[in-house]
Design a protein around this motif. Structure first.
Motif, mmCIF file in Angstrom:
data_model
loop_
_atom_site.group_PDB
_atom_site.id
_atom_site.type_symbol
_atom_site.label_atom_id
_atom_site.label_comp_id
_atom_site.label_asym_id
_atom_site.label_seq_id
_atom_site.Cartn_x
_atom_site.Cartn_y
_atom_site.Cartn_z
ATOM 1 N N SER A 1 0.836 -1.209 0.000
ATOM 2 C CA SER A 1 0.000 0.000 0.000
ATOM 3 C C SER A 1 0.867 1.253 0.000
ATOM 4 O O SER A 1 0.560 2.230 -0.687
ATOM 5 N N ALA A 2 1.950 1.227 0.763
ATOM 6 C CA ALA A 2 2.876 2.369 0.772
ATOM 7 C C ALA A 2 3.486 2.575 -0.608
ATOM 8 O O ALA A 2 3.594 3.707 -1.087
ATOM 9 N N VAL A 3 3.877 1.486 -1.265
ATOM 10 C CA VAL A 3 4.445 1.577 -2.621
ATOM 11 C C VAL A 3 3.427 2.211 -3.571
ATOM 12 O O VAL A 3 3.763 3.096 -4.369
ATOM 13 N N ARG A 4 2.168 1.791 -3.477
ATOM 14 C CA ARG A 4 1.118 2.384 -4.327
ATOM 15 C C ARG A 4 0.983 3.882 -4.059
ATOM 16 O O ARG A 4 0.855 4.681 -4.996
ATOM 17 N N GLN A 5 1.022 4.278 -2.779
ATOM 18 C CA GLN A 5 0.903 5.701 -2.453
ATOM 19 C C GLN A 5 2.077 6.517 -2.986
ATOM 20 O O GLN A 5 1.954 7.714 -3.231
ATOM 21 N N LEU A 6 3.210 5.849 -3.178
ATOM 22 C CA LEU A 6 4.396 6.537 -3.711
ATOM 23 C C LEU A 6 4.440 6.502 -5.237
ATOM 24 O O LEU A 6 5.438 6.896 -5.832
ATOM 25 N N GLY A 7 3.378 6.021 -5.873
ATOM 26 C CA GLY A 7 3.303 6.031 -7.328
ATOM 27 C C GLY A 7 3.517 4.692 -7.989
ATOM 28 O O GLY A 7 3.555 4.599 -9.218
ATOM 29 N N GLY A 8 3.675 3.644 -7.216
ATOM 30 C CA GLY A 8 3.812 2.298 -7.774
ATOM 31 C C GLY A 8 5.250 1.918 -8.061
ATOM 32 O O GLY A 8 6.191 2.692 -7.864
ATOM 33 N N TRP A 9 5.406 0.696 -8.549
ATOM 34 C CA TRP A 9 6.732 0.119 -8.769
ATOM 35 C C TRP A 9 7.524 0.820 -9.869
ATOM 36 O O TRP A 9 8.745 0.697 -9.918
ATOM 37 N N GLY A 10 6.871 1.584 -10.736
ATOM 38 C CA GLY A 10 7.581 2.280 -11.808
ATOM 39 C C GLY A 10 8.624 3.260 -11.293
ATOM 40 O O GLY A 10 9.592 3.551 -11.989
ATOM 41 N N GLY A 11 8.427 3.761 -10.076
ATOM 42 C CA GLY A 11 9.374 4.703 -9.503
ATOM 43 C C GLY A 11 10.504 4.047 -8.721
ATOM 44 O O GLY A 11 11.342 4.738 -8.152
ATOM 45 N N PHE A 12 10.532 2.722 -8.700
ATOM 46 C CA PHE A 12 11.554 1.981 -7.958
ATOM 47 C C PHE A 12 12.475 1.255 -8.924
ATOM 48 O O PHE A 12 12.038 0.785 -9.970
ATOM 49 N N ARG A 13 13.751 1.151 -8.561
ATOM 50 C CA ARG A 13 14.677 0.317 -9.330
ATOM 51 C C ARG A 13 15.304 -0.697 -8.384
ATOM 52 O O ARG A 13 15.575 -0.391 -7.209
ATOM 53 N N ALA A 14 15.513 -1.901 -8.873
ATOM 54 C CA ALA A 14 16.064 -2.976 -8.055
ATOM 55 C C ALA A 14 17.545 -2.746 -7.787
ATOM 56 O O ALA A 14 18.247 -2.143 -8.591
ATOM 57 N N PHE A 15 18.010 -3.231 -6.639
ATOM 58 C CA PHE A 15 19.431 -3.189 -6.322
ATOM 59 C C PHE A 15 19.807 -4.474 -5.583
ATOM 60 O O PHE A 15 18.969 -5.147 -5.007
ATOM 61 N N ALA A 16 21.071 -4.799 -5.619
ATOM 62 C CA ALA A 16 21.638 -5.898 -4.833
ATOM 63 C C ALA A 16 23.043 -5.474 -4.418
ATOM 64 O O ALA A 16 23.864 -5.124 -5.266
ATOM 65 N N ILE A 17 23.282 -5.462 -3.117
ATOM 66 C CA ILE A 17 24.603 -5.155 -2.570
ATOM 67 C C ILE A 17 24.920 -6.287 -1.605
ATOM 68 O O ILE A 17 24.383 -6.327 -0.493
ATOM 69 N N GLY A 18 25.731 -7.217 -2.042
ATOM 70 C CA GLY A 18 25.977 -8.405 -1.241
ATOM 71 C C GLY A 18 24.677 -9.168 -1.044
ATOM 72 O O GLY A 18 23.907 -9.356 -1.981
ATOM 73 N N ALA A 19 24.411 -9.565 0.176
ATOM 74 C CA ALA A 19 23.183 -10.305 0.475
ATOM 75 C C ALA A 19 21.966 -9.393 0.590
ATOM 76 O O ALA A 19 20.833 -9.865 0.618
ATOM 77 N N ALA A 20 22.182 -8.078 0.657
ATOM 78 C CA ALA A 20 21.077 -7.123 0.769
ATOM 79 C C ALA A 20 20.510 -6.843 -0.618
ATOM 80 O O ALA A 20 21.237 -6.480 -1.539
ATOM 81 N N ARG A 21 19.207 -7.035 -0.746
ATOM 82 C CA ARG A 21 18.512 -6.782 -2.011
ATOM 83 C C ARG A 21 17.265 -5.977 -1.732
ATOM 84 O O ARG A 21 16.713 -6.016 -0.635
ATOM 85 N N GLY A 22 16.826 -5.268 -2.748
ATOM 86 C CA GLY A 22 15.609 -4.497 -2.596
ATOM 87 C C GLY A 22 15.422 -3.531 -3.736
ATOM 88 O O GLY A 22 15.817 -3.812 -4.875
ATOM 89 N N TYR A 23 14.857 -2.370 -3.421
ATOM 90 C CA TYR A 23 14.461 -1.395 -4.428
ATOM 91 C C TYR A 23 14.736 0.008 -3.895
ATOM 92 O O TYR A 23 14.610 0.254 -2.699
ATOM 93 N N ILE A 24 15.073 0.906 -4.793
ATOM 94 C CA ILE A 24 15.291 2.304 -4.429
ATOM 95 C C ILE A 24 14.341 3.181 -5.227
ATOM 96 O O ILE A 24 14.228 3.030 -6.448
ATOM 97 N N ALA A 25 13.645 4.067 -4.524
ATOM 98 C CA ALA A 25 12.802 5.084 -5.149
ATOM 99 C C ALA A 25 13.527 6.414 -4.957
ATOM 100 O O ALA A 25 13.396 7.071 -3.919
#
Length: 192
Positions: A25-49
């Motif tokens: 729901s928070a992601v939707r309020q921020l405009g959806g996944w289009g504003g996020f890009r995936a990242f991986a730094i070692g074992a840490a993975r996720g998305y940056i808006a």
């Protein structure tokens, strides 16, 4: 006193209390996944808006349980290093981190992150009554062992007792609760 340079928000709770739904729901309020890009730094993975200077730790790809539960079991050390390395480092353009799931809900993680005077940390634990949890578990065909769930409940209780200044419980039984909880998280992140 040092200025807080990084805000870290964690969402935890027993299975089927609505952790992933809150983050989505928070992601939707921020405009959806289009504003996020995936990242991986070692074992840490996720998305940056970048537009919101927000990092979302975890994996959200429609397979299995989302969030930090999809990260490797050894992600805690990598996440701590990543978070501490980001304090004052503007090269990634991130000043907010959000995550959900059990993987980073540990005594050592909370102690090391909340112990940094330049980090503002808040850990929200979602709760839901038995009827709401059972309905959600049935919808997703969840079959987690009751003794495992009892262990998670004990772990969350002990963390909240050890870090009362960091932990807050949020009821998440109804759609109104969910909306209020998303608004609370967005306020803490100072976005949206």
């Amino acid at each position: 006193m040092d200025q807080k340079l990084l805000t870290v928000i964690g969402i935890g709770g027993l299975p089927a209390t609505g952790k992933s739904s809150l983050v989505l729901s928070a992601v939707r309020q921020l405009g959806g996944w289009g504003g996020f890009r995936a990242f991986a730094i070692g074992a840490a993975r996720g998305y940056i808006a970048a537009d919101h200077q927000l990092m979302l730790l975890g994996v959200y790809d429609q397979r299995g349980f989302p969030g930090t539960d999809r990260l490797s079991m050894n992600v805690q050390e990598a996440a701590i290093d990543l978070i501490h390395g980001m304090v004052g480092n503007r090269s990634m353009n991130v000043c907010r981190i959000l995550f959900e799931g059990d993987r980073l809900f540990s005594h050592s993680f909370v102690q090391q992150v909340s112990g940094n005077p330049r980090i503002e940390m808040k850990m929200f634990v979602l709760t839901a009554d038995e009827g709401a949890v059972n309905a959600r578990r049935a919808r997703r065909f969840s079959s987690q062992d009751e003794s495992w769930i009892a262990g998670r409940q004990t772990k969350l209780r002990r963390l909240a007792e050890a870090f009362p200044e960091v932990f807050e419980t949020l009821a998440n039984n109804t759609a109104e609760d969910a909306d209020r909880n998303v608004a609370t998280v967005m306020r803490c992140l100072n976005v949206g």
